[in-house]
Design a protein around this motif. Structure first.
Motif, PDB file in Angstrom:
ATOM      1  N   UNK A  66     -97.806   4.590   4.605  1.00  0.00           N
ATOM      2  CA  UNK A  66     -97.690   5.477   3.440  1.00  0.00           C
ATOM      3  C   UNK A  66     -98.096   6.887   3.837  1.00  0.00           C
ATOM      4  N   UNK A  67     -97.785   7.829   2.968  1.00  0.00           N
ATOM      5  CA  UNK A  67     -98.120   9.210   3.269  1.00  0.00           C
ATOM      6  C   UNK A  67     -98.137  10.063   2.017  1.00  0.00           C
ATOM      7  N   UNK A  68     -98.736  11.271   2.152  1.00  0.00           N
ATOM      8  CA  UNK A  68     -98.831  12.218   1.051  1.00  0.00           C
ATOM      9  C   UNK A  68     -98.605  13.624   1.555  1.00  0.00           C
ATOM     10  N   UNK A  69     -97.889  14.397   0.778  1.00  0.00           N
ATOM     11  CA  UNK A  69     -97.700  15.820   1.007  1.00  0.00           C
ATOM     12  C   UNK A  69     -98.420  16.550  -0.115  1.00  0.00           C
ATOM     13  N   UNK A  70     -99.372  17.406   0.240  1.00  0.00           N
ATOM     14  CA  UNK A  70    -100.100  18.197  -0.752  1.00  0.00           C
ATOM     15  C   UNK A  70     -99.831  19.675  -0.463  1.00  0.00           C
ATOM     16  N   UNK A  71     -99.816  20.504  -1.519  1.00  0.00           N
ATOM     17  CA  UNK A  71     -99.414  21.897  -1.336  1.00  0.00           C
ATOM     18  C   UNK A  71     -99.943  22.773  -2.466  1.00  0.00           C
ATOM     19  N   UNK A  72    -100.203  24.034  -2.105  1.00  0.00           N
ATOM     20  CA  UNK A  72    -100.484  25.058  -3.100  1.00  0.00           C
ATOM     21  C   UNK A  72     -99.171  25.392  -3.807  1.00  0.00           C
ATOM     22  N   UNK A  73     -99.257  26.217  -4.843  1.00  0.00           N
ATOM     23  CA  UNK A  73     -98.048  26.783  -5.448  1.00  0.00           C
ATOM     24  C   UNK A  73     -97.506  27.777  -4.417  1.00  0.00           C
ATOM     25  N   UNK A  74     -96.428  27.400  -3.711  1.00  0.00           N
ATOM     26  CA  UNK A  74     -95.950  28.197  -2.581  1.00  0.00           C
ATOM     27  C   UNK A  74     -95.116  29.395  -3.009  1.00  0.00           C
ATOM     28  N   UNK A  75     -94.291  29.252  -4.008  1.00  0.00           N
ATOM     29  CA  UNK A  75     -93.500  30.346  -4.592  1.00  0.00           C
ATOM     30  C   UNK A  75     -92.444  29.723  -5.495  1.00  0.00           C
ATOM     31  N   UNK A  76     -91.948  30.509  -6.430  1.00  0.00           N
ATOM     32  CA  UNK A  76     -90.876  30.045  -7.306  1.00  0.00           C
ATOM     33  C   UNK A  76     -89.674  29.633  -6.466  1.00  0.00           C
ATOM     34  N   UNK A  77     -89.068  28.529  -6.819  1.00  0.00           N
ATOM     35  CA  UNK A  77     -87.847  28.006  -6.176  1.00  0.00           C
ATOM     36  C   UNK A  77     -88.068  27.378  -4.800  1.00  0.00           C
ATOM     37  N   UNK A  78     -89.303  27.262  -4.317  1.00  0.00           N
ATOM     38  CA  UNK A  78     -89.515  26.649  -3.001  1.00  0.00           C
ATOM     39  C   UNK A  78     -89.494  25.135  -3.094  1.00  0.00           C
ATOM     40  N   UNK A  79     -89.008  24.507  -2.026  1.00  0.00           N
ATOM     41  CA  UNK A  79     -89.071  23.057  -1.875  1.00  0.00           C
ATOM     42  C   UNK A  79     -89.492  22.740  -0.451  1.00  0.00           C
ATOM     43  N   UNK A  80     -90.107  21.588  -0.277  1.00  0.00           N
ATOM     44  CA  UNK A  80     -90.433  21.052   1.037  1.00  0.00           C
ATOM     45  C   UNK A  80     -89.876  19.649   1.129  1.00  0.00           C
ATOM     46  N   UNK A  81     -89.396  19.286   2.291  1.00  0.00           N
ATOM     47  CA  UNK A  81     -89.008  17.911   2.567  1.00  0.00           C
ATOM     48  C   UNK A  81     -89.759  17.467   3.813  1.00  0.00           C
ATOM     49  N   UNK A  82     -89.932  16.148   3.961  1.00  0.00           N
ATOM     50  CA  UNK A  82     -90.651  15.581   5.099  1.00  0.00           C
ATOM     51  C   UNK A  82     -89.690  14.698   5.880  1.00  0.00           C
ATOM     52  N   UNK A  83     -89.650  14.915   7.168  1.00  0.00           N
ATOM     53  CA  UNK A  83     -88.779  14.129   8.034  1.00  0.00           C
ATOM     54  C   UNK A  83     -89.308  14.150   9.447  1.00  0.00           C
ATOM     55  N   UNK A  84     -88.409  14.119  10.404  1.00  0.00           N
ATOM     56  CA  UNK A  84     -88.823  14.207  11.802  1.00  0.00           C
ATOM     57  C   UNK A  84     -88.068  15.315  12.510  1.00  0.00           C
ATOM     58  N   UNK A  85     -88.760  15.958  13.449  1.00  0.00           N
ATOM     59  CA  UNK A  85     -88.114  16.929  14.327  1.00  0.00           C
ATOM     60  C   UNK A  85     -87.305  16.146  15.359  1.00  0.00           C
ATOM     61  N   UNK A  86     -86.478  16.832  16.124  1.00  0.00           N
ATOM     62  CA  UNK A  86     -85.707  16.181  17.178  1.00  0.00           C
ATOM     63  C   UNK A  86     -86.668  15.558  18.199  1.00  0.00           C
ATOM     64  N   UNK A  87     -86.294  14.388  18.712  1.00  0.00           N
ATOM     65  CA  UNK A  87     -87.126  13.693  19.696  1.00  0.00           C
ATOM     66  C   UNK A  87     -86.249  12.788  20.546  1.00  0.00           C
ATOM     67  N   UNK A  88     -86.882  12.117  21.497  1.00  0.00           N
ATOM     68  CA  UNK A  88     -86.190  11.158  22.352  1.00  0.00           C
ATOM     69  C   UNK A  88     -86.709   9.771  22.038  1.00  0.00           C
ATOM     70  N   UNK A  89     -85.803   8.803  21.821  1.00  0.00           N
ATOM     71  CA  UNK A  89     -86.255   7.442  21.521  1.00  0.00           C
ATOM     72  C   UNK A  89     -86.635   6.706  22.802  1.00  0.00           C
ATOM     73  N   UNK A  90     -87.116   5.468  22.663  1.00  0.00           N
ATOM     74  CA  UNK A  90     -87.626   4.718  23.811  1.00  0.00           C
ATOM     75  C   UNK A  90     -86.557   4.380  24.838  1.00  0.00           C
ATOM     76  N   UNK A  91     -85.280   4.459  24.465  1.00  0.00           N
ATOM     77  CA  UNK A  91     -84.196   4.191  25.417  1.00  0.00           C
ATOM     78  C   UNK A  91     -83.764   5.454  26.153  1.00  0.00           C
ATOM     79  N   UNK A  92     -84.355   6.604  25.778  1.00  0.00           N
ATOM     80  CA  UNK A  92     -84.001   7.865  26.413  1.00  0.00           C
ATOM     81  C   UNK A  92     -82.926   8.644  25.686  1.00  0.00           C
TER      82      UNK A  92
END
Length: 154
Positions: free
Chosen positions: A61-87
């Motif tokens: 499980x996980x949680x994203x917490x944030x200040x009021x960043x600005x009107x119309x802002x959104x955040x999404x959580x995912x992964x950056x580019x990486x290499x899997x165990x097969x290369x």
């Protein structure tokens, strides 16, 4: 009325011979990954890499917490580019763990909320692990952002 068994219960008590249940499925220790980022005019489309989760970890499980960043802002959580165990290279997934959520007001939102959003997923990454990232959209943002993931490896 029938009795049915989960995949792990079947391994443990129904197969002959019994099979080992992975530690990240039973009797593992919960670990916490936590990171903060202080945004100062963070640009639209910017990606913040927060932390890496080790290969073989099971996401809980996980949680994203944030200040009021600005009107119309959104955040999404995912992964950056990486290499899997097969290369093989794996591309950025901006919203793999949380679809864009409004950050116009301060708040806290659950990540990994469903199976489709990664709850229970097992990390398949190279030695560097899985880089968890945030992506900003909507407007330039200023304020504090915190992300917490719980996972089990051993």
């Amino acid at each position: 009325m029938a009795t049915v068994y989960s995949a792990q219960k079947t391994k443990w008590s129904q197969n002959n011979p019994t099979e080992r249940v992975k530690t990240n499925e039973q009797a593992g220790r919960i670990r916490v990954a936590y990171a903060t980022y202080e945004a100062a005019s963070l640009g639209i489309g910017d990606v913040i890499e927060m932390f890496n989760i080790p290969n073989g970890a099971r996401l809980l499980r996980g949680w994203l917490a944030y200040d009021a960043l600005a009107t119309s802002t959104t955040l999404s959580v995912g992964n950056a580019a990486y290499t899997d165990s097969s290369g093989s290279a794996v591309s950025l997934s901006a919203a793999g763990y949380l679809a864009a959520v409004s950050t116009a007001s301060a708040g806290r939102t659950e990540c990994l909320a469903t199976i489709a959003l990664g709850s229970g997923a097992e990390v398949d990454a190279d030695k560097d692990g899985l880089p968890i990232s945030l992506t900003l959209a909507g407007a330039v943002a200023t304020g504090t952002i915190a992300l917490t993931f719980e996972y089990v490896v051993d």
